[in-house]
Scaffold this motif. Structure first.
Motif, PDB file in Angstrom:
ATOM      1  N   ILE A  41       4.102   1.792   7.970  1.00 51.82           N
ATOM      2  CA  ILE A  41       3.993   0.415   7.391  1.00 51.82           C
ATOM      3  C   ILE A  41       3.524   0.527   6.042  1.00 51.82           C
TER       4      ILE A  41
ATOM      5  N   TRP B   3       5.189  -1.464   2.798  1.00 48.87           N
ATOM      6  CA  TRP B   3       5.226  -2.856   2.804  1.00 48.87           C
ATOM      7  C   TRP B   3       3.915  -3.207   1.912  1.00 48.87           C
ATOM      8  N   LYS B   4       3.149  -2.446   1.675  1.00 44.88           N
ATOM      9  CA  LYS B   4       1.983  -2.684   1.050  1.00 44.88           C
ATOM     10  C   LYS B   4       2.259  -2.916  -0.749  1.00 44.88           C
TER      11      LYS B   4
ATOM     12  N   LYS C  71       4.928  -4.148  -3.434  1.00 40.94           N
ATOM     13  CA  LYS C  71       6.037  -5.228  -3.325  1.00 40.94           C
ATOM     14  C   LYS C  71       7.071  -4.491  -4.175  1.00 40.94           C
TER      15      LYS C  71
ATOM     16  N   ALA D 266       8.953  -2.325  -1.626  1.00 38.85           N
ATOM     17  CA  ALA D 266       9.578  -2.999  -0.557  1.00 38.85           C
ATOM     18  C   ALA D 266      10.720  -3.712  -0.793  1.00 38.85           C
TER      19      ALA D 266
ATOM     20  N   ILE E 249      14.630  -3.120   0.730  1.00 36.01           N
ATOM     21  CA  ILE E 249      15.478  -4.110   1.182  1.00 36.01           C
ATOM     22  C   ILE E 249      16.740  -3.909   0.348  1.00 36.01           C
TER      23      ILE E 249
ATOM     24  N   TRP F 225      13.272   2.267   8.242  1.00 40.25           N
ATOM     25  CA  TRP F 225      13.359   0.824   7.767  1.00 40.25           C
ATOM     26  C   TRP F 225      14.600   0.405   7.268  1.00 40.25           C
TER      27      TRP F 225
END
Length: 250
Positions: free
Chosen positions: A34, A37-38, A40, A43, A47, A162
């Motif tokens: 994970i 996801w820390k 930005k 992340a 996406i 992911w």
């Protein structure tokens, strides 16, 4: 077995993504899984990669198969290196070499024979199959060029896991996995499981394992043997008719 391409993409990406992330968590720990996801910025890039790259590749490829067949869909998808060549030339402001230009010409000419079967007055396959096949080629180029920085920082298994999960969830809003269409038989579910495990998960790990012994460019060249295998399987097992000029184009 009348599977809807959108439903199959939802199931394929979601399950494969979960299995990949589970394997990463077991091997490297949940914190590593994970970590992206820390950040930005990373992340958001993930996406974007998931929606345009992974989801775009998966959906457009299966749509091309749905409107055409596996052989032509796969060969059109592997026109992606043409778009990569064009992008790199524009980015570097340098014309491709003669060998690269010849390769691009041969690929385009082969695609022309593929979709027309040598007939200038008609398409050998559905125009929708050609459209989605070309979209698949463009998204392959994006998928190959965009995530390099993420792969270096977080690893291929984490990014792909992911990416597949996000893409599967996104497609699930359009084609929910519980809205199944097709023949609800044991053999059909076995084939769906084959697509998830062998066509996605195991194939991915075999490709990654090869990078321990050969370069990424060599691995990608070897992976381009997929159109040949897809054509042979489609003709021999699925009884798909491929005309002489279409086969020559492939």
């Amino acid at each position: 077995f009348s599977f809807n391409s959108g439903w199959l993409v939802t199931v394929r990406m979601s399950i494969a993504g979960l299995l990949l992330l589970l394997s990463v968590s077991i091997k490297s720990g949940p914190a590593y899984t994970i970590a992206i996801w820390k950040n930005k910025r990373d992340a958001m890039k993930l996406i974007l990669f998931a929606i345009i790259g992974l989801l775009g590749v998966q959906y457009s490829y299966f749509a091309a198969i749905q409107y055409g067949n596996a052989a032509t869909g796969t060969i059109l998808q592997y026109m992606g290196p043409i778009f990569i060549t064009v992008y790199v030339a524009l980015r570097r402001r340098q014309l491709p070499s003669l060998v690269q230009l010849a390769s691009v010409f041969l690929a385009l000419f082969g695609a022309f024979l593929l979709v027309t079967d040598g007939d200038l007055h008609s398409f050998a396959i559905s125009p929708l199959a050609v459209f989605w096949g070309l979209i698949s080629a463009v998204t392959v180029a994006f998928y190959s060029l965009y995530p390099n920085e993420l792969l270096q920082k977080y690893g291929a298994a984490t990014i792909s896991g992911w990416g597949m999960l996000i893409g599967g969830i996104g497609m699930g809003f359009i084609h929910p996995p519980w809205h199944f269409t097709g023949h609800n038989t044991f053999s059909s579910w076995m084939l769906a499981g084959f697509v998830v495990l062998f066509g996605t998960l195991i194939a991915f790990y075999i490709y990654i394992a090869s990078l321990k012994y050969i370069s990424a460019s060599e691995a990608s060249v070897l992976a381009c043997g997929e159109p040949l295998s897809a054509t042979l399987i489609a003709v021999s097992c699925l009884h798909v008719h491929i005309g002489f000029f279409a086969l020559l184009g492939g």
